[in-house]
Design a protein around this motif. Structure first.
Motif, short mmCIF file in Angstrom:
data_model
loop_
_atom_site.label_atom_id
_atom_site.label_comp_id
_atom_site.label_asym_id
_atom_site.label_seq_id
_atom_site.Cartn_x
_atom_site.Cartn_y
_atom_site.Cartn_z
N LYS A 228 -7.30 13.57 -15.06
CA LYS A 228 -8.16 13.53 -16.25
C LYS A 228 -9.24 14.62 -16.23
O LYS A 228 -10.10 14.67 -17.10
N GLY A 229 -9.20 15.46 -15.20
CA GLY A 229 -10.18 16.54 -15.11
C GLY A 229 -11.48 16.15 -14.46
O GLY A 229 -12.45 16.92 -14.48
N ASN A 230 -11.55 14.96 -13.87
CA ASN A 230 -12.79 14.49 -13.24
C ASN A 230 -12.91 15.01 -11.81
O ASN A 230 -11.94 15.00 -11.05
N TRP A 231 -14.12 15.43 -11.45
CA TRP A 231 -14.42 15.83 -10.07
C TRP A 231 -15.22 14.70 -9.42
O TRP A 231 -16.36 14.46 -9.78
N HIS A 232 -14.59 14.03 -8.50
CA HIS A 232 -15.29 12.94 -7.81
C HIS A 232 -14.58 12.66 -6.48
O HIS A 232 -13.46 13.12 -6.25
N HIS A 233 -15.23 11.92 -5.61
CA HIS A 233 -14.66 11.56 -4.32
C HIS A 233 -13.81 10.29 -4.45
O HIS A 233 -14.11 9.43 -5.27
N TYR A 234 -12.81 10.19 -3.61
CA TYR A 234 -11.90 9.05 -3.72
C TYR A 234 -12.56 7.74 -3.28
O TYR A 234 -12.09 6.67 -3.63
N TRP A 235 -13.65 7.79 -2.56
CA TRP A 235 -14.26 6.58 -2.04
C TRP A 235 -15.51 6.13 -2.81
O TRP A 235 -16.12 5.13 -2.47
N GLU A 236 -15.91 6.87 -3.85
CA GLU A 236 -17.11 6.49 -4.57
C GLU A 236 -17.07 7.00 -6.00
O GLU A 236 -16.31 7.91 -6.33
N ASN A 237 -17.89 6.41 -6.83
CA ASN A 237 -18.06 6.89 -8.19
C ASN A 237 -19.30 7.78 -8.22
O ASN A 237 -20.42 7.29 -8.22
N ASN A 238 -19.08 9.06 -8.20
CA ASN A 238 -20.21 9.99 -8.16
C ASN A 238 -20.07 11.02 -9.26
O ASN A 238 -19.44 12.05 -9.09
N PRO A 239 -20.63 10.76 -10.43
CA PRO A 239 -20.49 11.65 -11.57
C PRO A 239 -20.99 13.06 -11.32
O PRO A 239 -20.61 13.99 -12.02
N SER A 240 -21.87 13.25 -10.34
CA SER A 240 -22.43 14.59 -10.09
C SER A 240 -21.62 15.36 -9.05
O SER A 240 -22.04 16.41 -8.59
N ALA A 241 -20.43 14.86 -8.67
CA ALA A 241 -19.66 15.49 -7.60
C ALA A 241 -19.26 16.92 -7.92
O ALA A 241 -19.09 17.74 -7.03
N GLY A 242 -19.11 17.23 -9.20
CA GLY A 242 -18.71 18.59 -9.57
C GLY A 242 -19.87 19.53 -9.80
O GLY A 242 -19.68 20.64 -10.30
N ALA A 243 -21.08 19.12 -9.41
CA ALA A 243 -22.27 19.93 -9.67
C ALA A 243 -22.19 21.30 -9.01
O ALA A 243 -22.75 22.28 -9.52
N PHE A 244 -21.50 21.37 -7.87
CA PHE A 244 -21.42 22.64 -7.14
C PHE A 244 -20.76 23.73 -8.00
O PHE A 244 -20.98 24.91 -7.79
N ARG A 245 -19.98 23.31 -9.00
CA ARG A 245 -19.30 24.27 -9.86
C ARG A 245 -20.29 25.00 -10.76
O ARG A 245 -19.98 26.06 -11.31
N LYS A 246 -21.49 24.45 -10.92
CA LYS A 246 -22.48 25.05 -11.81
C LYS A 246 -23.60 25.76 -11.05
O LYS A 246 -24.30 26.59 -11.60
N THR A 247 -23.78 25.43 -9.77
CA THR A 247 -24.90 25.99 -9.01
C THR A 247 -24.65 27.43 -8.58
O THR A 247 -25.59 28.16 -8.30
#
Length: 329
Positions: free
Chosen positions: A283-302
């Motif tokens: 679905k295009g979501n960047w997150h870890h398999y063990w948690e719901n972390n909506p900010s997991a893809g933040a590194f793509r913007k920094t």
């Protein structure tokens, strides 16, 4: 006139002595440098019995231009001499106000940690060495890759990735775990830790965490003690980090992510490499398999890591059959 002739003769002799001394020193320096270069960088190529071996450069000119068989991925007491440009680049990754002397730190580190006894470093072993590199993507959820991952000879994981409770999807086997001090998690008894150092303090942390536990904070709190056996501690070579940045990422991002560092590391120590848990989910979501972390893809913007370019590199490797990528769900 005789006095002038004597002065000219003396000047000539002094010049001759200077030139002779310079030539001898230069020759010695070049010979020593060349010897060190060969000693540090030339590795015996490990025999490979796979039907397709990663080290085969004739498959792709793109790959041949980037893959340098002589680069050593692990820092040891015998290859710790960094070129000046490598050191200058590396020490700027996570700037330290008053960095300790690197040579002194390395000397102290390898008086405690062998650094070169891991079975993965055995270049004389004959066979087909199969490695699974397991990322942390949420696309591993419900993938049922666990048994397949565990069939590999070596299984590499990274950062805080857990296996307990997720075995069906991510497997239970771990042979090597890549971390830096800020991402450390306790490892299984027979798991080798591969420290990825981004600063001298990271090397000092290994010394501290295996002895007196005096370092409790870098830029965030870090574990003061770790239970990893000293013979199970490996250090990712700073020169190899720069090699990944220069050759494979072509300068994209500030420095490579742990994920791409794991992939290129595996190209140099394995004969076959399979990737799991990389990239976004279906679905295009960047997150870890063990948690719901909506900010997991933040590194793509920094801008610290160029996730899109790194993904293109792994896709290119897959397209020429150097690796296989299992995309999960």
């Amino acid at each position: 006139m005789p006095a002038l002739r004597k002065m000219k003769l003396l000047t000539f002799l002094l010049l001759l002595v200077f030139l002779t001394s310079f030539f001898l020193n230069y020759t010695s320096t070049v010979m020593t440098t060349n010897w060190l270069f060969r000693k540090i960088l030339k590795l015996p190529q490990r025999p490979c019995t796979c039907s397709r071996c990663i080290g085969d450069l004739e498959v792709s000119s793109w790959f041949a231009q980037r893959f340098n068989q002589t680069m050593q991925p692990v820092l040891t007491a015998h290859n710790s001499l960094l070129e000046e440009d490598t050191y200058s680049w590396w020490r700027k990754l996570q700037r330290e106000k008053i960095p300790r002397n690197l040579n002194d730190t390395i000397r102290e580190l390898f008086s405690l940690v062998p650094g070169d006894t891991d079975p993965m470093l055995d270049n004389e072993a004959v066979g087909c060495r199969r490695c699974a590199v397991v990322g942390n993507s949420g696309n591993l959820k419900a993938s049922q890759y666990g048994a397949q991952i565990d069939e590999h000879d070596f299984v590499l994981r990274m950062n805080k990735a857990p296996t307990l409770g997720f075995e069906a999807d991510v497997g239970s086997k771990t042979t090597h775990h890549l971390v830096y001090p800020e991402s450390f998690k306790e490892l299984g008894e027979n798991v080798s830790m591969i420290l990825v150092p981004f600063k001298i303090t990271d090397l000092l942390w290994v010394i501290s965490a295996t002895t007196n536990g005096t370092i409790s904070r870098t830029y965030v709190p870090v574990p003061t003690k770790i239970k990893v056996k000293k013979e199970k501690i490996l250090i990712y070579h700073p020169g190899f980090i720069k090699y990944v940045f220069d050759n494979w990422l072509q300068g994209h991002g500030r420095y490579p992510s742990t994920g791409i560092l794991s992939v290129i590391f595996s190209l140099h120590v394995c004969d076959e490499v399979d990737l799991y848990g990389f990239g976004a989910d279906s679905k295009g979501n960047w997150h870890h398999y063990w948690e719901n972390n909506p900010s997991a893809g933040a590194f793509r913007k920094t801008g610290v890591h160029d996730g899109d370019f790194e993904s293109n590199v792994t896709a290119a490797l897959a397209s020429i059959h150097k690796i296989r990528i299992f995309k999960g769900r």
